[in-house]
Scaffold this motif. Structure first.
Motif, PDB file in Angstrom:
ATOM      1  N   ILE A 160      34.768  -3.902  27.112  1.00 50.78           N
ATOM      2  CA  ILE A 160      35.136  -2.656  27.787  1.00 50.78           C
ATOM      3  C   ILE A 160      35.453  -2.961  29.244  1.00 50.78           C
ATOM      4  CG2 ILE A 160      33.743  -1.198  26.269  1.00 50.78           C
ATOM      5  CD1 ILE A 160      31.673  -1.086  28.581  1.00 50.78           C
ATOM      6  N   ALA A 161      36.179  -2.065  29.874  1.00 46.95           N
ATOM      7  CA  ALA A 161      36.495  -2.202  31.293  1.00 46.95           C
ATOM      8  C   ALA A 161      35.511  -1.339  32.085  1.00 46.95           C
ATOM      9  CB  ALA A 161      37.928  -1.752  31.559  1.00 46.95           C
ATOM     10  N   VAL A 162      34.808  -1.954  32.997  1.00 44.75           N
ATOM     11  CA  VAL A 162      33.846  -1.243  33.838  1.00 44.75           C
ATOM     12  C   VAL A 162      34.505  -0.993  35.190  1.00 44.75           C
ATOM     13  CG1 VAL A 162      31.584  -1.363  34.952  1.00 44.75           C
ATOM     14  CG2 VAL A 162      31.893  -2.319  32.663  1.00 44.75           C
ATOM     15  N   PHE A 163      34.519   0.273  35.628  1.00 42.50           N
ATOM     16  CA  PHE A 163      35.119   0.614  36.915  1.00 42.50           C
ATOM     17  C   PHE A 163      34.466  -0.224  38.004  1.00 42.50           C
ATOM     18  CE2 PHE A 163      35.597   3.053  40.836  1.00 42.50           C
ATOM     19  CZ  PHE A 163      36.964   3.300  40.816  1.00 42.50           C
ATOM     20  N   THR A 164      35.287  -0.800  38.870  1.00 41.38           N
ATOM     21  CA  THR A 164      34.820  -1.684  39.935  1.00 41.38           C
ATOM     22  C   THR A 164      35.409  -1.225  41.251  1.00 41.38           C
ATOM     23  OG1 THR A 164      34.738  -3.515  38.355  1.00 41.38           O
ATOM     24  CG2 THR A 164      34.727  -4.089  40.683  1.00 41.38           C
ATOM     25  N   ALA A 165      34.557  -1.118  42.280  1.00 34.97           N
ATOM     26  CA  ALA A 165      35.005  -0.695  43.614  1.00 34.97           C
ATOM     27  C   ALA A 165      34.397  -1.630  44.652  1.00 34.97           C
ATOM     28  CB  ALA A 165      34.576   0.743  43.880  1.00 34.97           C
ATOM     29  N   GLN A 166      35.230  -2.139  45.544  1.00 36.62           N
ATOM     30  CA  GLN A 166      34.759  -3.051  46.579  1.00 36.62           C
ATOM     31  C   GLN A 166      35.245  -2.586  47.941  1.00 36.62           C
ATOM     32  OE1 GLN A 166      35.680  -7.098  45.542  1.00 36.62           O
ATOM     33  NE2 GLN A 166      34.522  -6.972  43.649  1.00 36.62           N
ATOM     34  N   GLU A 167      34.305  -2.348  48.831  1.00 36.64           N
ATOM     35  CA  GLU A 167      34.625  -1.964  50.197  1.00 36.64           C
ATOM     36  C   GLU A 167      34.633  -3.241  51.029  1.00 36.64           C
ATOM     37  OE1 GLU A 167      35.888  -0.023  53.272  1.00 36.64           O
ATOM     38  OE2 GLU A 167      35.580   0.993  51.350  1.00 36.64           O
TER      39      GLU A 167
END
Length: 118
Positions: free
Chosen positions: A66-73
């Protein structure tokens, strides 16, 4: 090194991993030719890089990926995170996604591997 340079470096380095896809998320406001303000980007406080990290689900889910939402600041070594950015990161993590503040490629990989950045 500027934030934009760190971001480009992270995107290039992480693009080598076929399980990770991150895209630049510009957020802001501009004025169109009629003087109207137009907001762009995901939302105020949303991370610089967003996308997904592919993970393999446990055998009880038939081993599907599955694709897991990823966010990088992305921040420079001395860069500070705003309250809105902290809130966005916290919301992504609460929802089961991968998110965090990153200052270099090892930090970015740690977020994708759900480890605490240094």
């Amino acid at each position: 090194m500027k934030e934009a340079d760190i971001m480009r470096s992270i995107q290039l380095d992480l693009s080598k991993d076929p399980n990770i896809r991150l895209f630049r998320n510009n957020v802001g406001v501009l004025q169109d030719v009629n003087g109207q303000h137009v907001r762009y980007g995901l939302c105020p406080g949303s991370s610089d890089l967003i996308g997904w990290t592919a993970v393999e689900v446990t055998p009880c889910m038939v081993g599907k990926r599955i694709a897991v939402f990823t966010a990088q600041e992305v921040k420079t070594p001395t860069g500070r995170v705003t309250v809105e950015q902290e809130n966005f990161i916290a919301a992504v993590i609460r929802a089961g996604g991968f998110a965090g503040v990153v200052r270099d490629t090892p930090d970015a990989l740690a977020v994708c591997n759900k480890k605490e950045p240094k």
